[in-house]
Design a protein around this motif. Sequence first.
Motif, PDB file in Angstrom:
ATOM      1  N   ILE A 542     -71.497 -63.888-105.077  1.00  0.00           N
ATOM      2  CA  ILE A 542     -70.945 -65.026-104.335  1.00  0.00           C
ATOM      3  C   ILE A 542     -71.832 -65.306-103.133  1.00  0.00           C
ATOM      4  N   VAL A 543     -72.108 -66.595-102.907  1.00  0.00           N
ATOM      5  CA  VAL A 543     -73.077 -66.949-101.876  1.00  0.00           C
ATOM      6  C   VAL A 543     -72.465 -67.084-100.506  1.00  0.00           C
ATOM      7  N   VAL A 544     -71.379 -67.834-100.431  1.00  0.00           N
ATOM      8  CA  VAL A 544     -70.910 -68.223 -99.110  1.00  0.00           C
ATOM      9  C   VAL A 544     -70.111 -67.067 -98.485  1.00  0.00           C
ATOM     10  N   ASN A 545     -70.758 -65.912 -98.444  1.00  0.00           N
ATOM     11  CA  ASN A 545     -70.225 -64.736 -97.760  1.00  0.00           C
ATOM     12  C   ASN A 545     -68.828 -64.306 -98.219  1.00  0.00           C
ATOM     13  N   GLY A 546     -68.619 -64.312 -99.523  1.00  0.00           N
ATOM     14  CA  GLY A 546     -67.370 -63.772-100.047  1.00  0.00           C
ATOM     15  C   GLY A 546     -67.505 -62.275-100.270  1.00  0.00           C
ATOM     16  N   SER A 547     -66.504 -61.680-100.916  1.00  0.00           N
ATOM     17  CA  SER A 547     -66.517 -60.231-101.114  1.00  0.00           C
ATOM     18  C   SER A 547     -66.768 -59.904-102.582  1.00  0.00           C
ATOM     19  N   ILE A 548     -67.738 -59.041-102.816  1.00  0.00           N
ATOM     20  CA  ILE A 548     -68.025 -58.626-104.187  1.00  0.00           C
ATOM     21  C   ILE A 548     -66.871 -57.776-104.734  1.00  0.00           C
TER      22      ILE A 548
END
Length: 639
Positions: A542-548
């Motif tokens: 995920i690009v927009v700083n989400g959580s893996i």
Amino acid sequence: MPSARTTQPITASDASIRAALDDAFLPALLPALAQATGDYAILRDDLRPPGVAPGISQGGMSPGQQAAAREVAFAAIRKLRDEGPGGESLPLPEAVRRISAWMTGSAASDDYIPLLLEELAPEGEDPRAPGWRKPPGTPFSVAIIGAGMSGILAAIRLRQAGVPFVILEKNADVGGTWLENTYPGARVDVSNAFYSYSFAQRTDWPKHYSTQDVLLDYFRDVAQEFGIREHVRFNTEVVEASWDEAGTSWRLRMRTPDGSEETLEAQAVISAVGQLNRPLMPEIQGMETFAGPSFHSARWDHSVNLRGKRVVVIGTGASAAQFIPAIAPEVADLTVFQRTPPWLVPVPHYHDDVPDGLRWLFGHIPHYVHWYRFWLFWNTTDGMLAAATVDEDWAPRDVSVSAANDQLRALLTGYLRTQFADRPDLMEKCLPKYPPAAKRLVLDNGTWAATLKRENVRVVSDGIREVTASGVVAGDRVEYPADVIIYGTGFQASKFLTPMRVTGRGGADLHAQWDGDARAYMGITVPRFPNLFLLYGPNTNIVVNGSIIYFSECEVRYVLGCIKLLLDEGKRALDCRQEVHDAYNERIDRANLQRVWGVSDVSSWYKNDRGRVAQNWPFNLIEYWRQTKEPDPGDYVLV
Ligand SMILES: Cc1cc2nc3c(=O)[nH]c(=O)nc-3n(C[C@H](O)[C@H](O)[C@H](O)COP(=O)(O)OP(=O)(O)OC[C@H]3O[C@@H](n4cnc5c(N)ncnc54)[C@H](O)[C@@H]3O)c2cc1C
């Protein structure tokens, strides 16, 4: 580990409650209190936080709104203390609908109700747990490769389902990313309320964005608490996995702690080897001739004392942005070679402790942590997707791709201008010339500019010509002397599952099939590789700083669903249908070309050598949750 699902009773005095409220994050507190007291009238229109924008405190609530919200919250907490929880005045789905609409101000919020109901499960429940058990006597076993965040998670779910498993881990401990990346300043850049397992949340994180040591302890604790450690074979690297057609099982060849080789059989393999586990070293002429120590940030050599040394750092990506400010004060001289400057997102509390009052509120207000988690979820990811979406009519696309993206660019440019107001030379070097979100955004609390402005630090953006025995020569032939070179050059992100050799049905070789362009269905299954399940596989970043972690939870649920399908049907293996896989990948590729990271030609680890975005998930988070809830049997050939 204190659980967010078991908040403590409130006995604090009025004065203590008021003091705690000074530290409250109000946009998530009012929803939690509305739910706890059953009084939804406190979600007043005039108190609604204005909305999504990075780095704005209290969701942009004005000082007047904040003061009024604190009064409302004070009354509600007193009521909770004196009268106890108010019970459900509304059915939960309706309550959640009202709250999420208030928080997001969005008509789309209805879509989130089922997800929120799962996240807001009553205390002690874990709705993502499998909820089924393998029938005794049915033979089925799983080998998990990797004991990082994803491998631990898969193990927990298999254990809950009573499916026997073993974890094979090349390192001497669990933790993966958070074991290996010990560079100074290493920390997560997603707030911990979101970067934590949904079923093992903490109300007592010491910092908003935990440092590496705290995260490593968290993963160790979870592995211990859920009885996973004893299933791990440490110092054991899988070198090959091959599918045995006749036996419908996988045979794994592995290097054991004493250096000898061993094989192991399992019906299914879960690869949890990570996207960012193999460091990427650049190819620069003369690198091997450097006389001093040199190392990659993910293999930090702590025996090298940097104090008083001349250090050259190559790279300004996410890791470098963390360790450069940490080492600058102690080194004599620091030269930073920058290819592409990062966009900085202002997060003033990036390095701060969670204040005592906020921690108290997390520990005492039911569901506060969950609503805070939803706020982060919405504001840092799904709510931000619009700003990363391409408007076909927007031109030119070199610095922005849509009005919303341009607005974000203006906001982040304004931040850079305030940071470098006194250094136009650095402003010129540090202002990205590509659209925001085309590369990973870097969180910042002012330390980046403060570091680059130090007298002992210089930024070189003329490229690198060569490395010599004594330093690094820039593109303009100026040599920068170095005692130590540190490579902040990232990971071999698109070389999924390397260097393992993996052979599937009919001897198909996974890497030959991928030919440098890794693809999978849902990021999880690959045609001709039955019962092989990938976690954090292609197109699940995920690009927009989400959580893996969110992604891994979705993936693991899907994998458990596949295993259940096999057991229910009395089958041994499932193989993804090629046409299903291809249609899915076409959809992914089309969607990635509608995102800024897909159309921008800036170099980034999101693209593979073919120029395809092989890392990123192009849709919003809820879409992945929906798609991975359970497998569709029609997508697979079962044998
Ligand atoms: C510096 C850094 C910062 C990050 N920050 C964030 C962040 O802020 N937010 C976020 O969501 N994500 C972040 N990430 C991404 C991070 O990798 C994931 O969040 C998560 O840790 C991935 O977990 P994983 O278990 O899938 O993979 P990993 O943590 O990479 O673990 C993989 C494991 O597999 C083992 N392994 C690999 N190959 C083999 C083999 N052949 N045999 C046996 N064992 C093997 C490895 O030793 C390792 O233990 C960051 C990554 C890095 C490197």
